[in-house]
Design a protein around this motif. Structure first.
Motif, PDB file in Angstrom:
ATOM      1  N   GLY A 313      44.010  46.184  31.618  1.00 36.49           N
ATOM      2  CA  GLY A 313      44.522  45.558  32.830  1.00 36.49           C
ATOM      3  C   GLY A 313      43.943  44.174  33.054  1.00 36.49           C
ATOM      4  N   VAL A 314      44.305  43.569  34.170  1.00 39.11           N
ATOM      5  CA  VAL A 314      43.846  42.224  34.526  1.00 39.11           C
ATOM      6  C   VAL A 314      42.615  42.341  35.408  1.00 39.11           C
ATOM      7  CG1 VAL A 314      44.453  40.049  35.637  1.00 39.11           C
ATOM      8  CG2 VAL A 314      46.208  41.342  34.376  1.00 39.11           C
ATOM      9  N   HIS A 315      41.535  41.642  35.013  1.00 33.82           N
ATOM     10  CA  HIS A 315      40.278  41.712  35.754  1.00 33.82           C
ATOM     11  C   HIS A 315      39.683  40.310  35.887  1.00 33.82           C
ATOM     12  CE1 HIS A 315      40.062  46.137  35.177  1.00 33.82           C
ATOM     13  NE2 HIS A 315      40.644  45.846  34.024  1.00 33.82           N
ATOM     14  N   ALA A 316      39.150  40.017  37.066  1.00 28.54           N
ATOM     15  CA  ALA A 316      38.480  38.733  37.270  1.00 28.54           C
ATOM     16  C   ALA A 316      37.189  38.686  36.456  1.00 28.54           C
ATOM     17  CB  ALA A 316      38.174  38.531  38.743  1.00 28.54           C
ATOM     18  N   GLN A 317      36.944  37.571  35.782  1.00 24.05           N
ATOM     19  CA  GLN A 317      35.666  37.346  35.117  1.00 24.05           C
ATOM     20  C   GLN A 317      34.661  36.798  36.120  1.00 24.05           C
ATOM     21  OE1 GLN A 317      37.667  36.100  30.815  1.00 24.05           O
ATOM     22  NE2 GLN A 317      36.012  34.859  31.641  1.00 24.05           N
ATOM     23  N   LYS A 318      33.394  36.832  35.761  1.00 18.59           N
ATOM     24  CA  LYS A 318      32.404  36.234  36.644  1.00 18.59           C
ATOM     25  C   LYS A 318      32.450  34.718  36.582  1.00 18.59           C
ATOM     26  CE  LYS A 318      28.537  37.209  33.439  1.00 18.59           C
ATOM     27  NZ  LYS A 318      27.264  37.962  33.332  1.00 18.59           N
ATOM     28  N   GLN A 319      33.160  34.177  35.594  1.00 20.97           N
ATOM     29  CA  GLN A 319      33.407  32.742  35.538  1.00 20.97           C
ATOM     30  C   GLN A 319      34.571  32.421  36.502  1.00 20.97           C
ATOM     31  OE1 GLN A 319      33.330  34.700  32.765  1.00 20.97           O
ATOM     32  NE2 GLN A 319      31.367  34.114  31.869  1.00 20.97           N
ATOM     33  N   VAL A 320      34.328  31.579  37.457  1.00 23.65           N
ATOM     34  CA  VAL A 320      35.309  31.303  38.511  1.00 23.65           C
ATOM     35  C   VAL A 320      36.604  30.763  37.916  1.00 23.65           C
ATOM     36  CG1 VAL A 320      35.779  29.930  40.586  1.00 23.65           C
ATOM     37  CG2 VAL A 320      33.491  30.886  40.203  1.00 23.65           C
ATOM     38  N   GLY A 321      37.717  31.320  38.378  1.00 18.42           N
ATOM     39  CA  GLY A 321      39.026  30.833  37.968  1.00 18.42           C
ATOM     40  C   GLY A 321      39.569  31.441  36.694  1.00 18.42           C
ATOM     41  N   LEU A 322      38.802  32.365  36.075  1.00 16.13           N
ATOM     42  CA  LEU A 322      39.223  32.974  34.825  1.00 16.13           C
ATOM     43  C   LEU A 322      39.310  34.493  34.956  1.00 16.13           C
ATOM     44  CD1 LEU A 322      37.018  31.008  32.244  1.00 16.13           C
ATOM     45  CD2 LEU A 322      39.386  30.521  32.923  1.00 16.13           C
ATOM     46  N   SER A 323      40.153  35.082  34.122  1.00 18.80           N
ATOM     47  CA  SER A 323      40.299  36.533  34.077  1.00 18.80           C
ATOM     48  C   SER A 323      40.372  36.988  32.623  1.00 18.80           C
ATOM     49  CB  SER A 323      41.572  36.974  34.806  1.00 18.80           C
ATOM     50  OG  SER A 323      41.489  36.726  36.198  1.00 18.80           O
ATOM     51  N   TYR A 324      40.113  38.278  32.419  1.00 14.27           N
ATOM     52  CA  TYR A 324      40.388  38.865  31.110  1.00 14.27           C
ATOM     53  C   TYR A 324      41.486  39.910  31.276  1.00 14.27           C
ATOM     54  CZ  TYR A 324      37.371  42.946  32.254  1.00 14.27           C
ATOM     55  OH  TYR A 324      36.802  44.065  32.814  1.00 14.27           O
ATOM     56  N   ILE A 325      42.221  40.124  30.195  1.00 11.93           N
ATOM     57  CA  ILE A 325      43.336  41.055  30.211  1.00 11.93           C
ATOM     58  C   ILE A 325      43.130  42.076  29.094  1.00 11.93           C
ATOM     59  CG2 ILE A 325      45.838  41.336  30.049  1.00 11.93           C
ATOM     60  CD1 ILE A 325      46.123  38.393  30.834  1.00 11.93           C
ATOM     61  N   GLY A 326      42.933  43.336  29.474  1.00  9.67           N
ATOM     62  CA  GLY A 326      42.808  44.407  28.500  1.00  9.67           C
ATOM     63  C   GLY A 326      44.184  44.934  28.141  1.00  9.67           C
TER      64      GLY A 326
END
Length: 547
Positions: A313-326
């Protein structure tokens, strides 16, 4: 007449090891890692003339015979924590297309495996992989295998600390290191500091589990986990290891095991778990401390109360403005063209790809404003995010048609089973973990699935052989790790859907307070499960002995 004294075992000497163990003789005759330099000579003599001992030595470079043994190989790449920048991912896809048949396979050790590779092309394949900075050294054989970890290390806001660089350091130290390429057998490390222990530390030989003690980052240590035909849950060594001592502790544990000749006499008992069986976690700690020349710091690993994540799924990364997608990958298969297309996509926003233990992948560093575009493109490539989560949780081993150990269909059979269950139950089975193996080696970890399946054979009413599966229940990882038990034996392949459907329907109808499928199975007896599956449970060894 007095009873005869118990027979004393022969002392474990190198003489006994070499007498009993042909692989140890093979390794002593010629160091396996050197076989890569002999490829031109092997190619000149022709595949059919290559000595079987040299085919075994090729395992140290990640190579196994494809099935049938007609001249092609599987190649296992080593990818620490499954992390691949786009250039490496593209190179893998190109190698698959150029030298194989465009076939890629994601593994439970966060690797990629390629098939249909010919002996005469191996020098070119290795040259292309070397140029891309990808190694296969120790992909198979009696070495430190691929080091696994959390696929979202460095990204997850809930991780205790980032150990991405440490995993890379450990890999650089052990991969291809001649001091660790003559172990008693394969040896598996996992290193992670994620909050839910998604990397399965319970079933690795040595697990470094991230903890924080008195404000210091470090690791608890578990030892002796493993599956195959004799499954074991790892045991807590009871120590705290500062992060900067990780390589030292891994080396010490490995050497204590490797140098004890008792675990070289028989291949069957040549895993660390058997040493832990013999002397316990306490005995292992004593030997490790003796080797280090110091006492390790006491620490009791706290339990967790959450299930391991699949990171889909889509999850916010701890880096602002970025996400990861599983991204779920059905039964872990991806073509060379798909790998190249995903590499191009990931490169467009400066991210990377990470393979998960569940044979899926994670795309990282996605700018939030591009999430919709990236999800749409992934679907075009053949990886739709809008997929029932049961596909992301279901694991199938290599099996048929490639593996010489497999006695039945694996990925294709699992796919048909999940298709059927999805059609009947829809999203109600999204959280189920179905693990299917073609043989006892347990590459798909059937011992710890909600339902596990192991390929075997049965007989029909006329005594003719037919494909069948043993069904394993009550396996789990996480807060209450447990090894499953084969409750139903030799279930005909064409009866698998009906049996599993009955078990799941019984759970959905009879669960209490939203209990999980495994909790439900643990509450019921074998006979009660048999009623649901409309199968006769196998008797346990205890029951057989009492009869």
């Amino acid at each position: 007449m007095a009873a005869a004294p118990p027979r004393q075992k022969e002392p474990a000497t190198w003489e006994l090891v070499l007498k009993r163990n042909p692989v140890e003789r093979l390794k002593q005759a010629k160091a396996p890692l050197g076989i890569r330099d002999e490829l031109p000579a092997l190619i000149a003599m022709g595949y059919e003339s290559v000595p079987e001992e040299d085919v075994v030595r090729l395992q140290w470079w990640g190579l196994y015979h494809d099935k049938p043994k007609v001249g092609t190989f599987m190649l296992r790449l080593k990818i620490p924590s499954g992390i691949l920048p786009p250039a490496k991912l593209r190179a893998i896809g190109e190698v698959s297309n150029r030298y194989g048949r465009g076939h890629g396979e994601l593994s439970t050790r966060q690797c990629i495996q390629l098939h249909w590779l010919r002996l005469e092309e191996l020098p070119n394949i290795f040259a292309d992989l070397d140029a891309a900075g990808i190694t296969t050294a120790g992909g198979c054989g009696d070495t430190v295998r691929n080091i696994t970890g959390c696929p979202v290390a460095g990204l997850d806001a809930h991780e205790l600390f980032d150990c991405t660089e440490l995993v890379a350091e450990v890999a650089n130290f052990f991969y291809g290191n001649p001091d660790f390429t003559n172990l008693p057998r394969k040896h598996k490390y996992t290193i992670a500091s994620c909050a839910d222990r998604c990397n399965a530390p319970e079933i690795n030989c040595v697990s470094l589990i991230g903890v924080v003690k008195d404000g210091r980052e470090g690791f608890a240590v578990k030892v002796g986990g493993g599956l195959s035909s004799v499954p074991r849950i790892a045991r807590d060594l009871g120590v705290f290891v500062p992060a900067d001592e990780a390589i030292e502790i891994l080396s010490a544990i490995t050497n204590v095991w490797s140098e004890d000749l008792r675990y070289r006499v028989s291949r069957v008992k040549a895993r660390l778990k058997f040493m832990v069986d013999d002397i316990g976690a306490e005995g292992m700690r004593e030997r490790v401390e003796a080797r280090l020349g110091r006492t390790l710091e006491d620490f009791e690993l706290p339990p967790i109360d959450v299930q391991p994540s699949n990171h889909v799924g889509v999850h916010a990364q701890k880096q602002v403005g970025l996400s990861y997608i599983g991204v779920p990958v059905r039964v872990g298969l991806a073509s060379g063209d798909q790998l190249i297309a995903v590499a191009d996509l990931v490169e467009s926003f400066g991210g990377d790809l990470r393979i998960t233990r569940q044979q899926n992948f994670v795309v990282t560093g996605v700018p939030n404003e591009r999430i919709g575009e990236v999800v749409a493109r992934l679907e075009e490539i053949g990886f739709p995010l809008a997929t029932n989560n049961v596909w992301a949780n279901s694991i199938g081993c290599t099996g048929e048609p490639h593996c010489n150990f497999s006695v039945g269909e694996t990925k294709q059979r699992l796919g048909r089973l999940v298709d059927h269950l999805e059609g009947v139950f829809g999203e109600r089975i999204a959280d189920l973990r179905l693990h299917l193996d073609g043989c006892p080696h347990a590459c798909a970890q059937h011992w710890v699935g909600d339902l596990g399946f192991q390929g075997t054979t049965g007989k029909d009413a006329d005594g003719r052989r037919l494909p069948a599966y043993d069904i394993f229940v009550r396996g789990s990882l996480g807060p209450d790790p447990a090894i499953a038990r084969p409750v139903f034996r030799r279930v005909a392949s064409d009866g698998l859907e009906a049996a599993v459907e009955g078990l799941i329907q019984g759970w959905l109808d009879g669960r209490r307070n939203e209990e999980s499928f495994t909790e439900f199975q643990c509450r019921l007896s074998d006979q009660e499960l048999g009623v649901l599956a409309q199968l006769e449970p196998a008797r346990s060894r205890r029951e057989v002995g009492a009869a």
